[in-house]
Motif scaffolding. Structure first.
Motif, mmCIF file in Angstrom:
data_model
loop_
_atom_site.group_PDB
_atom_site.id
_atom_site.type_symbol
_atom_site.label_atom_id
_atom_site.label_comp_id
_atom_site.label_asym_id
_atom_site.label_seq_id
_atom_site.Cartn_x
_atom_site.Cartn_y
_atom_site.Cartn_z
ATOM 1 N N GLU A 76 0.879 -1.258 -0.039
ATOM 2 C CA GLU A 76 -0.055 -0.284 0.072
ATOM 3 C C GLU A 76 0.886 1.224 0.001
ATOM 4 O O GLU A 76 0.565 2.348 0.275
ATOM 5 C CB GLU A 76 -0.947 0.140 1.109
ATOM 6 C CG GLU A 76 -2.091 -0.838 1.159
ATOM 7 C CD GLU A 76 -3.133 -0.867 2.236
ATOM 8 O OE1 GLU A 76 -3.584 0.250 2.455
ATOM 9 O OE2 GLU A 76 -3.378 -1.986 3.007
ATOM 10 N N CYS A 77 2.193 0.842 -0.449
ATOM 11 C CA CYS A 77 3.074 2.218 -0.438
ATOM 12 C C CYS A 77 3.751 2.440 0.918
ATOM 13 O O CYS A 77 4.398 3.599 0.823
ATOM 14 C CB CYS A 77 2.431 3.343 -1.470
ATOM 15 S SG CYS A 77 2.847 3.198 -2.936
ATOM 16 N N ILE A 78 3.311 1.703 1.740
ATOM 17 C CA ILE A 78 3.799 2.025 3.234
ATOM 18 C C ILE A 78 5.239 1.872 3.057
ATOM 19 O O ILE A 78 5.877 0.980 2.750
ATOM 20 C CB ILE A 78 3.299 1.234 4.243
ATOM 21 C CG1 ILE A 78 1.785 1.617 4.716
ATOM 22 C CG2 ILE A 78 3.741 0.845 5.431
ATOM 23 C CD1 ILE A 78 0.784 0.945 5.398
ATOM 24 N N GLY A 79 6.005 2.931 3.871
ATOM 25 C CA GLY A 79 7.333 2.832 3.881
ATOM 26 C C GLY A 79 8.076 3.960 2.883
ATOM 27 O O GLY A 79 9.020 4.390 3.076
ATOM 28 N N HIS A 80 7.242 4.004 1.787
ATOM 29 C CA HIS A 80 7.634 4.886 0.742
ATOM 30 C C HIS A 80 6.864 6.218 0.839
ATOM 31 O O HIS A 80 7.529 7.332 0.725
ATOM 32 C CB HIS A 80 7.467 4.240 -0.836
ATOM 33 C CG HIS A 80 8.558 3.060 -0.877
ATOM 34 N ND1 HIS A 80 9.788 3.188 -1.047
ATOM 35 C CD2 HIS A 80 8.412 1.764 -0.623
ATOM 36 C CE1 HIS A 80 10.360 1.983 -1.213
ATOM 37 N NE2 HIS A 80 9.430 1.050 -1.214
#
Ligand code: SF4
Ligand code: SF4
Length: 82
Positions: free
Chosen positions: A40-44
């Protein structure tokens, strides 16, 4: 949970280069998301980048791949070797 591309996809190609995890690939008929790579694009990023750019809103959450935010962060760390 990872996201999924539905059959409303018009193969416009704009989401593929936006994915920081290279989770999006052209499938046989429409683009596909690899649930092992989608965080879910978490971290980016704060928001799912594919959803931001999709012109037809065809990328909902995938109820078959339910994950918590912590699990997604773990996946991000594994994918980036942290
Ligand atoms: Fe890639 Fe982010 Fe879309 Fe998942 S939500 S497929 S990581 S762009
Ligand atoms: Fe399909 Fe949306 Fe990706 Fe375009 S941005 S290829 S319509 S999923």
């Amino acid at each position: 949970m990872s996201l999924i591309i539905t059959d409303e996809c018009i193969n416009c190609d704009v989401c593929e280069p936006e994915c920081p995890n290279e989770a999006i690939t052209p499938g046989d008929e429409i683009y596909e998301i690899d649930p092992k790579k989608c965080t879910e694009c978490i971290g980016h990023y704060d928001t799912p980048q594919c959803v931001e750019v999709c012109p037809v809103d065809c990328i909902p959450k995938d109820p078959d791949h339910v994950e918590s935010e912590d699990q997604l962060m773990e996946k991000y760390k594994q994918l980036t070797g942290q």
